[in-house]
Design an enzyme around this catalytic site. Sequence first.
Site, mmCIF file in Angstrom:
data_model
loop_
_atom_site.group_PDB
_atom_site.id
_atom_site.type_symbol
_atom_site.label_atom_id
_atom_site.label_comp_id
_atom_site.label_asym_id
_atom_site.label_seq_id
_atom_site.Cartn_x
_atom_site.Cartn_y
_atom_site.Cartn_z
ATOM 1 N N ARG A 37 0.845 -1.209 0.000
ATOM 2 C CA ARG A 37 0.000 0.000 0.000
ATOM 3 C C ARG A 37 0.874 1.249 0.000
ATOM 4 N NH1 ARG A 37 -3.804 -2.219 3.612
ATOM 5 N NH2 ARG A 37 -5.918 -1.985 2.782
ATOM 6 N N GLY A 184 -24.599 -11.054 7.195
ATOM 7 C CA GLY A 184 -23.728 -11.449 8.314
ATOM 8 C C GLY A 184 -23.886 -10.510 9.504
ATOM 9 N N GLY A 186 -22.117 -10.380 12.150
ATOM 10 C CA GLY A 186 -20.867 -10.398 12.918
ATOM 11 C C GLY A 186 -20.500 -8.972 13.299
ATOM 12 N N VAL A 241 -27.840 -16.476 2.714
ATOM 13 C CA VAL A 241 -27.930 -15.671 1.492
ATOM 14 C C VAL A 241 -27.378 -16.493 0.334
ATOM 15 C CG1 VAL A 241 -27.077 -13.592 0.336
ATOM 16 C CG2 VAL A 241 -27.811 -13.489 2.727
ATOM 17 N N MET A 323 -8.816 -12.373 14.919
ATOM 18 C CA MET A 323 -8.355 -11.415 13.892
ATOM 19 C C MET A 323 -8.593 -10.004 14.411
ATOM 20 S SD MET A 323 -9.508 -13.031 10.289
ATOM 21 C CE MET A 323 -8.373 -14.025 9.338
ATOM 22 N N HIS A 449 -15.471 7.069 42.671
ATOM 23 C CA HIS A 449 -16.914 7.268 42.637
ATOM 24 C C HIS A 449 -17.220 8.690 42.209
ATOM 25 C CE1 HIS A 449 -21.121 6.971 43.742
ATOM 26 N NE2 HIS A 449 -21.002 8.153 44.337
HETATM 27 P P1 FAD Z 1 -3.287 -5.945 8.175
HETATM 28 O O1 FAD Z 1 -3.708 -4.800 8.976
HETATM 29 O O2 FAD Z 1 -4.253 -6.510 7.195
HETATM 30 O O3 FAD Z 1 -1.962 -5.485 7.424
HETATM 31 C C1 FAD Z 1 -1.336 -6.279 6.466
HETATM 32 C C2 FAD Z 1 -0.566 -5.375 5.528
HETATM 33 O O4 FAD Z 1 0.273 -6.191 4.738
HETATM 34 C C3 FAD Z 1 -1.452 -4.612 4.553
HETATM 35 O O5 FAD Z 1 -1.145 -3.246 4.590
HETATM 36 C C4 FAD Z 1 -1.132 -5.219 3.187
HETATM 37 O O6 FAD Z 1 -1.173 -4.252 2.144
HETATM 38 C C5 FAD Z 1 0.284 -5.698 3.406
HETATM 39 N N1 FAD Z 1 0.704 -6.824 2.562
HETATM 40 C C6 FAD Z 1 0.098 -8.030 2.408
HETATM 41 N N2 FAD Z 1 0.828 -8.840 1.619
HETATM 42 C C7 FAD Z 1 1.931 -8.117 1.275
HETATM 43 C C8 FAD Z 1 3.060 -8.398 0.473
HETATM 44 N N3 FAD Z 1 3.262 -9.597 -0.099
HETATM 45 N N4 FAD Z 1 3.986 -7.422 0.324
HETATM 46 C C9 FAD Z 1 3.829 -6.202 0.906
HETATM 47 N N5 FAD Z 1 2.786 -5.886 1.667
HETATM 48 C C10 FAD Z 1 1.858 -6.838 1.856
HETATM 49 N N6 FAD Z 1 -9.640 -4.933 14.866
HETATM 50 C C11 FAD Z 1 -9.648 -4.416 16.108
HETATM 51 O O7 FAD Z 1 -8.900 -4.882 16.958
HETATM 52 N N7 FAD Z 1 -10.486 -3.381 16.444
HETATM 53 C C12 FAD Z 1 -11.334 -2.842 15.554
HETATM 54 O O8 FAD Z 1 -12.072 -1.915 15.890
HETATM 55 C C13 FAD Z 1 -11.356 -3.366 14.244
HETATM 56 N N8 FAD Z 1 -12.183 -2.854 13.323
HETATM 57 C C14 FAD Z 1 -12.163 -3.351 12.054
HETATM 58 C C15 FAD Z 1 -13.043 -2.814 11.124
HETATM 59 C C16 FAD Z 1 -13.068 -3.310 9.836
HETATM 60 C C17 FAD Z 1 -14.024 -2.716 8.837
HETATM 61 C C18 FAD Z 1 -12.162 -4.343 9.457
HETATM 62 C C19 FAD Z 1 -12.148 -4.855 8.048
HETATM 63 C C20 FAD Z 1 -11.287 -4.885 10.371
HETATM 64 C C21 FAD Z 1 -11.287 -4.393 11.682
HETATM 65 N N9 FAD Z 1 -10.444 -4.921 12.656
HETATM 66 C C22 FAD Z 1 -10.472 -4.427 13.925
HETATM 67 C C23 FAD Z 1 -9.511 -6.013 12.360
HETATM 68 C C24 FAD Z 1 -8.092 -5.433 12.146
HETATM 69 O O9 FAD Z 1 -8.128 -4.515 11.099
HETATM 70 C C25 FAD Z 1 -7.129 -6.569 11.827
HETATM 71 O O10 FAD Z 1 -7.204 -7.570 12.818
HETATM 72 C C26 FAD Z 1 -5.703 -6.037 11.779
HETATM 73 O O11 FAD Z 1 -5.574 -5.034 10.813
HETATM 74 C C27 FAD Z 1 -4.715 -7.172 11.494
HETATM 75 O O12 FAD Z 1 -3.421 -6.652 11.459
HETATM 76 P P2 FAD Z 1 -2.287 -7.331 10.557
HETATM 77 O O13 FAD Z 1 -1.086 -6.476 10.752
HETATM 78 O O14 FAD Z 1 -2.211 -8.762 10.828
HETATM 79 O O15 FAD Z 1 -2.807 -7.185 9.049
HETATM 80 P P1 NAI Z 2 -17.586 -12.298 11.552
HETATM 81 O O1 NAI Z 2 -16.928 -13.608 11.479
HETATM 82 O O2 NAI Z 2 -17.504 -11.477 12.783
HETATM 83 O O3 NAI Z 2 -19.143 -12.479 11.215
HETATM 84 C C1 NAI Z 2 -19.590 -13.039 9.995
HETATM 85 C C2 NAI Z 2 -21.036 -13.460 10.147
HETATM 86 O O4 NAI Z 2 -21.547 -13.836 8.863
HETATM 87 C C3 NAI Z 2 -21.219 -14.671 11.055
HETATM 88 O O5 NAI Z 2 -22.196 -14.363 12.008
HETATM 89 C C4 NAI Z 2 -21.660 -15.776 10.092
HETATM 90 O O6 NAI Z 2 -22.519 -16.711 10.708
HETATM 91 C C5 NAI Z 2 -22.376 -14.984 9.013
HETATM 92 N N1 NAI Z 2 -22.500 -15.658 7.710
HETATM 93 C C6 NAI Z 2 -21.580 -16.437 7.090
HETATM 94 N N2 NAI Z 2 -22.055 -16.852 5.881
HETATM 95 C C7 NAI Z 2 -23.300 -16.318 5.726
HETATM 96 C C8 NAI Z 2 -24.299 -16.381 4.697
HETATM 97 N N3 NAI Z 2 -24.113 -17.040 3.560
HETATM 98 N N4 NAI Z 2 -25.467 -15.729 4.895
HETATM 99 C C9 NAI Z 2 -25.679 -15.030 6.046
HETATM 100 N N5 NAI Z 2 -24.764 -14.931 7.045
HETATM 101 C C10 NAI Z 2 -23.587 -15.560 6.886
HETATM 102 O O7 NAI Z 2 -17.023 -11.488 10.288
HETATM 103 P P2 NAI Z 2 -17.046 -9.946 9.889
HETATM 104 O O8 NAI Z 2 -18.164 -9.217 10.537
HETATM 105 O O9 NAI Z 2 -16.944 -9.944 8.408
HETATM 106 O O10 NAI Z 2 -15.710 -9.396 10.518
HETATM 107 C C11 NAI Z 2 -14.463 -9.993 10.173
HETATM 108 C C12 NAI Z 2 -13.490 -9.859 11.286
HETATM 109 O O11 NAI Z 2 -12.961 -8.538 11.345
HETATM 110 C C13 NAI Z 2 -14.080 -10.060 12.689
HETATM 111 O O12 NAI Z 2 -14.246 -11.417 12.989
HETATM 112 C C14 NAI Z 2 -13.049 -9.413 13.538
HETATM 113 O O13 NAI Z 2 -11.987 -10.308 13.702
HETATM 114 C C15 NAI Z 2 -12.606 -8.232 12.667
HETATM 115 N N6 NAI Z 2 -13.301 -6.999 13.098
HETATM 116 C C16 NAI Z 2 -13.153 -6.576 14.386
HETATM 117 C C17 NAI Z 2 -13.801 -5.441 14.828
HETATM 118 C C18 NAI Z 2 -13.654 -5.035 16.255
HETATM 119 O O14 NAI Z 2 -12.759 -5.541 16.920
HETATM 120 N N7 NAI Z 2 -14.486 -4.140 16.760
HETATM 121 C C19 NAI Z 2 -14.637 -4.637 13.949
HETATM 122 C C20 NAI Z 2 -14.752 -5.189 12.622
HETATM 123 C C21 NAI Z 2 -14.071 -6.310 12.237
#
Ligand code: FAD
Ligand code: NAI
Length: 470
Positions: A37, A184, A186, A241, A323, A449
Amino acid sequence: MTTETFDLVVIGAGPGGYVAAIRASQLGMKVACVEKRKTLGGTCLNVGCIPSKALLQSSHLYEETTHDLKAHGIVVSGVTLDLAAMLKRKNDVVGATTKGIEFLFKKNKIALFTGMGRIEAAGSVAVIGEDGATTATLAAKNILIASGSEVMPLPGVTIDEKTIVSSTGALELTEVPKRLAVIGAGIIGLEIGSVWRRLGSEVTVVEYLDRIAPGVDSEIVKQFERLLTRQGLKFKLGRKVTGVTRGETGLTLSHEPAKGGAAETLEVDVVLACIGRRPYVEGLGLDKVGVTLTDRGRIAVDGHFQTSVPGIFAIGDAIDGPMLAHKASEDGVACVETLAGQKGHVDWDRVPSVVYTQPEIAWVGKTEDQLKAAGTAIKVGKYPFAADPRSRANGRTDGLVKVITDAATDTVLGVHILGAEAGTMIAEAALAMEYGASAEDIGRVCHAHPTVSEALKEAALAAWDKPIHL
Ligand code: FAD
Ligand code: NAI
């Protein structure tokens, strides 16, 4: 083309990779980080945790202003939504946060290579540019894969990031959809579904299981579902779905009972598909060097984050465990501290989780169901926020704190919180559990408190002996 030698080459600059790189540099290693990125911070800072929390905060303020202030004697009128300004603020927060990591990289003298990192062999990483050409070759004593995860695809649902979106597109919608379907129930579905519901969308969440929020304590989740339904989210549970088609007036989502039966359809304007995430391991050259995957497609590692190939390590979303960003960071720190001859360790059972809806849900440790299934004799102490004076003063009385202990030793095995400030409160429970605290220990700590954290003290007292204020 440069050829340089490093103690550690980290692939990926998400919360796993960038934290590992900084800690390794602090420990005296010469560190490089390869990131494909243009900006640092990975999924979390660019398209995950940070932009979603910015929109959760903005939409929460909008909802409070339009619905909740009246109860405090504050009368406002003419409140309007400037979505473009809200999205710009979100982008500014992301920009400032990712720039902050660039600053930290410079401060810690981490060499950043922009491009795709491909492992050529243990000890060698090629950096591949957008045109496919190798721009640098890095020699490394150790390689750390922190490549993260990607959206899990759903057959029959083709994401275009405009009307059929993943979480990435759902954080960029330039108009409030009239009707939004979320696939989903989740964490992503509930958080981002809440954002658009607060901003005016009619949101229907279609979930495969008979419950929402898998992983959350089943008693807590029942209350949570009632509260979200009261807020206006609609749930269709136990529905699978099967596809989304495009018509003249919008999208048609088809779903059928998960256990089999007649299919139904739902007409909407935007579909958010969020059925989970899977490790991103494409292009790393794992096959070539012999790094093996688990049967769930995650990179297999031992207790010290080493893959099947000596000298190649992996952390974060790419390996087993929750994750979550903070888990990825802790993995990274433990991995590089081990490389530096220290004793790094992460207990994934004590990684806190937070769902940032309102109220929030936060938990650490085991659920009551898990402990009962394992045959553990437990005690459960509960305390509702309705009994907590600060929560009453704040007008935030929904939810409860639940402390689960080992019946024989009083050791805390799990803490589950549904409440306005659950995400902040859970840190105390995580700290207590990390130090092997008993419920009595938490109950005897002097809590200020009036603060909502007194509810944790009371729930701990309830698990140990008796709460004072109930
Ligand atoms: P990533 O953050 O995915 O980073 C991996 C990086 O590696 C990326 O920048 C990618 O471009 C790079 N990369 C991959 N392959 C290569 C390659 N071959 N060469 C060079 N670069 C490469 N978690 C929380 O704890 N709290 C939250 O509130 C939360 N909210 C979330 C909301 C959403 C919408 C999503 C999608 C996820 C959320 N998560 C949250 C989950 C969190 O984002 C991930 O668990 C976390 O980013 C994982 O960190 P990581 O370093 O393992 O991977
Ligand atoms: P998730 O695993 O939390 O939830 C996915 C949901 O989709 C499950 O309830 C599953 O039963 C349902 N599902 C699967 N197949 C389906 C189908 N065909 N039809 C209907 N429902 C279906 O995954 P999500 O919400 O995509 O998040 C991914 C991950 O990102 C989380 O598990 C978490 O690790 C991380 N995350 C963490 C956040 C935080 O810490 N606040 C915020 C957002 C993401």
